[in-house]
Design a protein around this motif. Structure first.
Motif, PDB file in Angstrom:
ATOM      1  N   VAL A   1      -1.986  -8.877   8.204  1.00 22.20           N
ATOM      2  CA  VAL A   1      -1.681  -7.578   8.806  1.00 22.20           C
ATOM      3  C   VAL A   1      -0.419  -7.740   9.640  1.00 22.20           C
ATOM      4  O   VAL A   1      -0.382  -8.565  10.559  1.00 22.20           O
ATOM      5  CB  VAL A   1      -2.835  -7.076   9.697  1.00 22.20           C
ATOM      6  CG1 VAL A   1      -2.474  -5.717  10.293  1.00 22.20           C
ATOM      7  CG2 VAL A   1      -4.137  -7.002   8.904  1.00 22.20           C
TER       8      VAL A   1
ATOM      9  N   PHE B   1      -3.678  -1.273   9.025  1.00 21.54           N
ATOM     10  CA  PHE B   1      -4.199  -1.915   7.823  1.00 21.54           C
ATOM     11  C   PHE B   1      -5.627  -1.434   7.620  1.00 21.54           C
ATOM     12  O   PHE B   1      -6.468  -1.567   8.517  1.00 21.54           O
ATOM     13  CB  PHE B   1      -4.173  -3.437   7.995  1.00 21.54           C
ATOM     14  CG  PHE B   1      -4.620  -4.217   6.786  1.00 21.54           C
ATOM     15  CD1 PHE B   1      -3.696  -4.628   5.837  1.00 21.54           C
ATOM     16  CD2 PHE B   1      -5.952  -4.549   6.605  1.00 21.54           C
ATOM     17  CE1 PHE B   1      -4.096  -5.365   4.727  1.00 21.54           C
ATOM     18  CE2 PHE B   1      -6.370  -5.277   5.502  1.00 21.54           C
ATOM     19  CZ  PHE B   1      -5.424  -5.682   4.554  1.00 21.54           C
TER      20      PHE B   1
ATOM     21  N   ARG C   1      -0.956  -0.285   4.717  1.00 24.08           N
ATOM     22  CA  ARG C   1      -1.445  -1.086   3.595  1.00 24.08           C
ATOM     23  C   ARG C   1      -2.954  -0.918   3.511  1.00 24.08           C
ATOM     24  O   ARG C   1      -3.635  -0.725   4.524  1.00 24.08           O
ATOM     25  CB  ARG C   1      -1.094  -2.575   3.746  1.00 24.08           C
ATOM     26  CG  ARG C   1       0.379  -2.877   3.653  1.00 24.08           C
ATOM     27  CD  ARG C   1       0.618  -4.378   3.614  1.00 24.08           C
ATOM     28  NE  ARG C   1       0.160  -4.989   2.365  1.00 24.08           N
ATOM     29  CZ  ARG C   1       0.898  -5.042   1.247  1.00 24.08           C
ATOM     30  NH1 ARG C   1       2.114  -4.510   1.234  1.00 24.08           N
ATOM     31  NH2 ARG C   1       0.428  -5.623   0.162  1.00 24.08           N
TER      32      ARG C   1
END
Length: 268
Positions: free
Chosen positions: A31, A37, A206
Motif C-alpha cells: 500500500v 487501498f 488500488r
C-alpha cells in the motif's frame, strides 16, 4: 529506515490457520503512502484477519508484514504508534457528547490542548452543530464519522477501516465515503476492507480481491476492468438508478450536512 518512497504497508507470504481451517494462504500486497487501498472480499475471505495481523492484534503463522517501516512481529509497539484501527462497529461512548468523546481520547493519548483538537476534528467531520449532544442521539452515519475522527487523534500516518459502512443506510454510507476521501487527500494512508463492490470502486486507488485466503487480483480499477473483454458500444437509453431516485428525493449528502445533523435525531 522509512522513506516517502517505501510503501506504507508491505505484506509478503502471510499465512494464518485456525486448527484445520486455513484462513490466509500466502497473502502479498503493498500500500503506497497517502493512498486508499481496498481489500475486497466476501464474508469469511480473511479480510479482518489481515487487519488484525497488521495492527498487531494477531500473530501470523508465516510470512512478513511491515507498517510505516516497522515489522509487525518484532516492532509491535512502533507499529501501534503509527496506526489507528476503526472496527466494524463504532466504538463511541453514547453517554458522552461528541466533543467529550474526542476530548477523552486526546487526554488518554496525553496530548496538549485536547479541547482544541476536539473542535478541529468536529469541524473537519461536519459535527460541530452536534458537538454538545449525547452520542445516543446521533444517526449511524454521524456515529461512524465521530468514530473515524476519534481514530485520527494523534495524527496516525496509517489508518485501518474494517468494513466501515456495515449496517449504514445509503446516505450515511455516502457521508463516510466523503470522510475517507478527505483522509487520503490530507496524506493519510487508508487500508479499507469491504464486501461492497461499489464502495471499493468509489474510494480505492488500488483494489485487491481476497478469495479463499489468497489475493487473486490486485490493481487499479482501470487495470481490473481490462481483465474483461472490450465493451461493445451500443445505444442504450439511460434510466435513473435507485440511488439517483433516492438522493433526488432526500437530497445529496454533504451539501448541508450541518443542517441534517441538527435534525437527524428526530427519527430515533
Amino acid at each position: 529506515m522509512t522513506t516517502r518512497q517505501s510503501p506504507a504497508i508491505h505484506v509478503r507470504g502471510l499465512e494464518k490457520s485456525y486448527k484445520a481451517l486455513r484462513v490466509l494462504r500466502g497473502v502479498d500486497f503493498d500500500v503506497q503512502r497517502g493512498s486508499i487501498f481496498a481489500l475486497l472480499g466476501s464474508n469469511g475471505a480473511g479480510k479482518t484477519t489481515v487487519v488484525k495481523i497488521l495492527s498487531t492484534l494477531l500473530k501470523a503463522d508465516a510470512g512478513t508484514a511491515s507498517v510505516n517501516g516497522f515489522d509487525v512481529a518484532t516492532q509491535a509497539a512502533d507499529v501501534r504508534e503509527s496506526i489507528s484501527l476503526t472496527g466494524q462497529f463504532a466504538a463511541v461512548d453514547e453517554i458522552l457528547t461528541g466533543r467529550e468523546n474526542l476530548v477523552l481520547v486526546a487526554r488518554l493519548r496525553h496530548l496538549k490542548n485536547p479541547r482544541i483538537i476536539a473542535d478541529e476534528l468536529l469541524d473537519r467531520f461536519s459535527l460541530t452543530e452536534a458537538a454538545t449532544r449525547k452520542v445516543s442521539t446521533y444517526s449511524g452515519g454521524m456515529r461512524r464519522r465521530l468514530d473515524i475522527a476519534m481514530s485520527l487523534i494523534g495524527n496516525p500516518p496509517v489508518i485501518f477501516l474494517d468494513e466501515p459502512t456495515t449496517g449504514l443506510d445509503p446516505q450515511a454510507r455516502i457521508e463516510v465515503w466523503q470522510a475517507v476521501k478527505k483522509l487520503a487527500d490530507q496524506g493519510t494512508t487508508v487500508l479499507l476492507t469491504t464486501q461492497y463492490l461499489d464502495e471499493a470502486e468509489q474510494l480505492a486507488d488500488r483494489i485487491a480481491i481476497l478469495h479463499e485466503g489468497r489475493i487473486i487480483v490486485n490493481g487499479t480499477l482501470t487495470e481490473l476492468k481490462q481483465l474483461l473483454p472490450p465493451a461493445k458500444v451500443e445505444y442504450v437509453e439511460k434510466q435513473p438508478t435507485l440511488e439517483d431516485v433516492f438522493f433526488a428525493i432526500v437530497g445529496a449528502p454533504g451539501k448541508d450536512a450541518a443542517a441534517n445533523d441538527r435534525t437527524v435525531g428526530a427519527d430515533k
